[in-house]
Design a protein around this motif. Structure first.
Motif, PDB file in Angstrom:
ATOM      1  N   THR A   4       0.868  -1.176   0.000  1.00 34.84           N
ATOM      2  CA  THR A   4       0.000   0.000   0.000  1.00 34.84           C
ATOM      3  C   THR A   4       0.899   1.219   0.000  1.00 34.84           C
ATOM      4  O   THR A   4       1.830   1.312   0.813  1.00 34.84           O
ATOM      5  CB  THR A   4      -0.920   0.019   1.233  1.00 34.84           C
ATOM      6  OG1 THR A   4      -1.683  -1.199   1.268  1.00 34.84           O
ATOM      7  CG2 THR A   4      -1.877   1.205   1.184  1.00 34.84           C
ATOM      8  N   CYS A   6       1.056   5.709  -0.686  1.00 33.41           N
ATOM      9  CA  CYS A   6       0.315   6.965  -0.709  1.00 33.41           C
ATOM     10  C   CYS A   6       1.053   7.932  -1.622  1.00 33.41           C
ATOM     11  O   CYS A   6       2.289   8.021  -1.583  1.00 33.41           O
ATOM     12  CB  CYS A   6       0.208   7.536   0.702  1.00 33.41           C
ATOM     13  SG  CYS A   6      -0.876   8.975   0.795  1.00 33.41           S
ATOM     14  N   LEU A  96       3.545   2.796   2.510  1.00 34.37           N
ATOM     15  CA  LEU A  96       2.836   2.791   3.790  1.00 34.37           C
ATOM     16  C   LEU A  96       2.905   1.426   4.467  1.00 34.37           C
ATOM     17  O   LEU A  96       3.098   1.350   5.684  1.00 34.37           O
ATOM     18  CB  LEU A  96       1.377   3.187   3.604  1.00 34.37           C
ATOM     19  CG  LEU A  96       1.100   4.604   3.134  1.00 34.37           C
ATOM     20  CD1 LEU A  96      -0.401   4.816   2.995  1.00 34.37           C
ATOM     21  CD2 LEU A  96       1.704   5.630   4.068  1.00 34.37           C
ATOM     22  N   SER A  97       2.713   0.355   3.675  1.00 31.61           N
ATOM     23  CA  SER A  97       2.712  -0.974   4.281  1.00 31.61           C
ATOM     24  C   SER A  97       3.054  -2.046   3.256  1.00 31.61           C
ATOM     25  O   SER A  97       2.917  -1.843   2.046  1.00 31.61           O
ATOM     26  CB  SER A  97       1.357  -1.289   4.910  1.00 31.61           C
ATOM     27  OG  SER A  97       0.397  -1.557   3.906  1.00 31.61           O
ATOM     28  N   VAL A 102       3.094  -2.018   8.812  1.00 31.28           N
ATOM     29  CA  VAL A 102       2.958  -0.583   8.545  1.00 31.28           C
ATOM     30  C   VAL A 102       4.305   0.099   8.748  1.00 31.28           C
ATOM     31  O   VAL A 102       4.928  -0.030   9.804  1.00 31.28           O
ATOM     32  CB  VAL A 102       1.884   0.048   9.461  1.00 31.28           C
ATOM     33  CG1 VAL A 102       1.818   1.547   9.277  1.00 31.28           C
ATOM     34  CG2 VAL A 102       0.529  -0.592   9.194  1.00 31.28           C
ATOM     35  N   PRO A 105       3.261   4.749  10.421  1.00 33.15           N
ATOM     36  CA  PRO A 105       2.031   4.718  11.230  1.00 33.15           C
ATOM     37  C   PRO A 105       1.315   6.054  11.308  1.00 33.15           C
ATOM     38  O   PRO A 105       0.087   6.103  11.347  1.00 33.15           O
ATOM     39  CB  PRO A 105       2.500   4.259  12.607  1.00 33.15           C
ATOM     40  CG  PRO A 105       3.971   4.163  12.565  1.00 33.15           C
ATOM     41  CD  PRO A 105       4.431   4.324  11.154  1.00 33.15           C
ATOM     42  N   ASP A 107       1.128   8.394   8.968  1.00 37.01           N
ATOM     43  CA  ASP A 107       0.379   8.557   7.724  1.00 37.01           C
ATOM     44  C   ASP A 107      -0.784   7.565   7.654  1.00 37.01           C
ATOM     45  O   ASP A 107      -1.873   7.906   7.203  1.00 37.01           O
ATOM     46  CB  ASP A 107       1.291   8.338   6.510  1.00 37.01           C
ATOM     47  CG  ASP A 107       2.309   9.446   6.334  1.00 37.01           C
ATOM     48  OD1 ASP A 107       2.248  10.455   7.061  1.00 37.01           O
ATOM     49  OD2 ASP A 107       3.193   9.296   5.469  1.00 37.01           O
ATOM     50  N   TRP A 108      -0.555   6.343   8.107  1.00 32.22           N
ATOM     51  CA  TRP A 108      -1.575   5.289   8.069  1.00 32.22           C
ATOM     52  C   TRP A 108      -2.847   5.724   8.798  1.00 32.22           C
ATOM     53  O   TRP A 108      -3.943   5.345   8.415  1.00 32.22           O
ATOM     54  CB  TRP A 108      -1.001   4.020   8.687  1.00 32.22           C
ATOM     55  CG  TRP A 108      -1.840   2.801   8.522  1.00 32.22           C
ATOM     56  CD1 TRP A 108      -2.707   2.278   9.437  1.00 32.22           C
ATOM     57  CD2 TRP A 108      -1.897   1.939   7.386  1.00 32.22           C
ATOM     58  NE1 TRP A 108      -3.290   1.134   8.937  1.00 32.22           N
ATOM     59  CE2 TRP A 108      -2.810   0.912   7.677  1.00 32.22           C
ATOM     60  CE3 TRP A 108      -1.253   1.946   6.145  1.00 32.22           C
ATOM     61  CZ2 TRP A 108      -3.105  -0.102   6.766  1.00 32.22           C
ATOM     62  CZ3 TRP A 108      -1.539   0.932   5.247  1.00 32.22           C
ATOM     63  CH2 TRP A 108      -2.466  -0.070   5.571  1.00 32.22           C
ATOM     64  N   VAL A 113      -6.120   8.574   4.172  1.00 35.10           N
ATOM     65  CA  VAL A 113      -5.499   7.268   3.950  1.00 35.10           C
ATOM     66  C   VAL A 113      -6.478   6.163   4.338  1.00 35.10           C
ATOM     67  O   VAL A 113      -6.688   5.203   3.587  1.00 35.10           O
ATOM     68  CB  VAL A 113      -4.164   7.133   4.723  1.00 35.10           C
ATOM     69  CG1 VAL A 113      -3.642   5.697   4.670  1.00 35.10           C
ATOM     70  CG2 VAL A 113      -3.126   8.105   4.177  1.00 35.10           C
ATOM     71  N   LYS A 114      -7.110   6.302   5.496  1.00 33.92           N
ATOM     72  CA  LYS A 114      -8.102   5.306   5.924  1.00 33.92           C
ATOM     73  C   LYS A 114      -9.219   5.171   4.895  1.00 33.92           C
ATOM     74  O   LYS A 114      -9.651   4.061   4.574  1.00 33.92           O
ATOM     75  CB  LYS A 114      -8.687   5.689   7.279  1.00 33.92           C
ATOM     76  CG  LYS A 114      -7.739   5.536   8.440  1.00 33.92           C
ATOM     77  CD  LYS A 114      -8.441   5.975   9.723  1.00 33.92           C
ATOM     78  CE  LYS A 114      -7.548   5.957  10.920  1.00 33.92           C
ATOM     79  NZ  LYS A 114      -8.233   6.432  12.123  1.00 33.92           N
ATOM     80  N   ILE A 117      -7.940   3.349   1.816  1.00 33.77           N
ATOM     81  CA  ILE A 117      -7.787   1.915   2.089  1.00 33.77           C
ATOM     82  C   ILE A 117      -9.154   1.235   2.077  1.00 33.77           C
ATOM     83  O   ILE A 117      -9.326   0.159   1.485  1.00 33.77           O
ATOM     84  CB  ILE A 117      -7.056   1.692   3.414  1.00 33.77           C
ATOM     85  CG1 ILE A 117      -5.587   2.102   3.269  1.00 33.77           C
ATOM     86  CG2 ILE A 117      -7.174   0.236   3.872  1.00 33.77           C
ATOM     87  CD1 ILE A 117      -4.825   2.214   4.562  1.00 33.77           C
TER      88      ILE A 117
END
Length: 124
Positions: A4, A6, A96-97, A102, A105, A107-108, A113-114, A117
């Motif tokens: 993942t 960004c 990101l991951s 991750v 974290p 940015d996550w 971002v959420k 996802i």
């Protein structure tokens, strides 16, 4: 491995995100992208809006090689340390991951971002 990433830009933001999408798609043919989201800058004095997008892809490349490739895309777009010092973020492409681990974290946990996802979870 499932990655993942960004993508973000506050300078010619939609053009630069399109460039990043093209380069990522060339290397990772099955990549999927969330919608672009405009956000206010975080921790910057420059008031220019950011365009942000989340992407997910599978690759056998190791995380270090993926991260190196992402940074090469930034350089291809013309992103420089001098511009970043002036808060011009021509293109930022961050890992990101990978397979649930991750790497960023802070940015996550960001709302865009959420949301990205969640959007990708629905289409993948």
């Amino acid at each position: 491995m499932v990655y993942t990433v960004c993508i973000g830009s506050n300078e010619q933001r939609h053009v630069n995100l399109a460039f990043a999408r093209r380069r990522l798609s060339e290397c990772f043919p099955g990549i999927r992208f969330s919608h672009e989201v405009d956000t206010l800058p975080l921790n910057l004095q420059r008031a220019s809006l950011f365009a942000n997008q989340v992407a997910r892809f599978e690759s056998e490349m190791n995380p270090a090689d993926v991260s190196s490739f992402l940074k090469s895309i930034e350089r291809e777009a013309g992103s420089t340390r001098q511009e970043r010092a002036g808060e011009i973020i021509r293109l930022d492409v961050d890992l990101l991951s990978c397979d649930g681990q991750v790497y960023k974290p802070q940015d996550w946990g960001r709302t865009y971002v959420k949301q990205g996802i969640e959007e990708l979870d629905k289409i993948m």
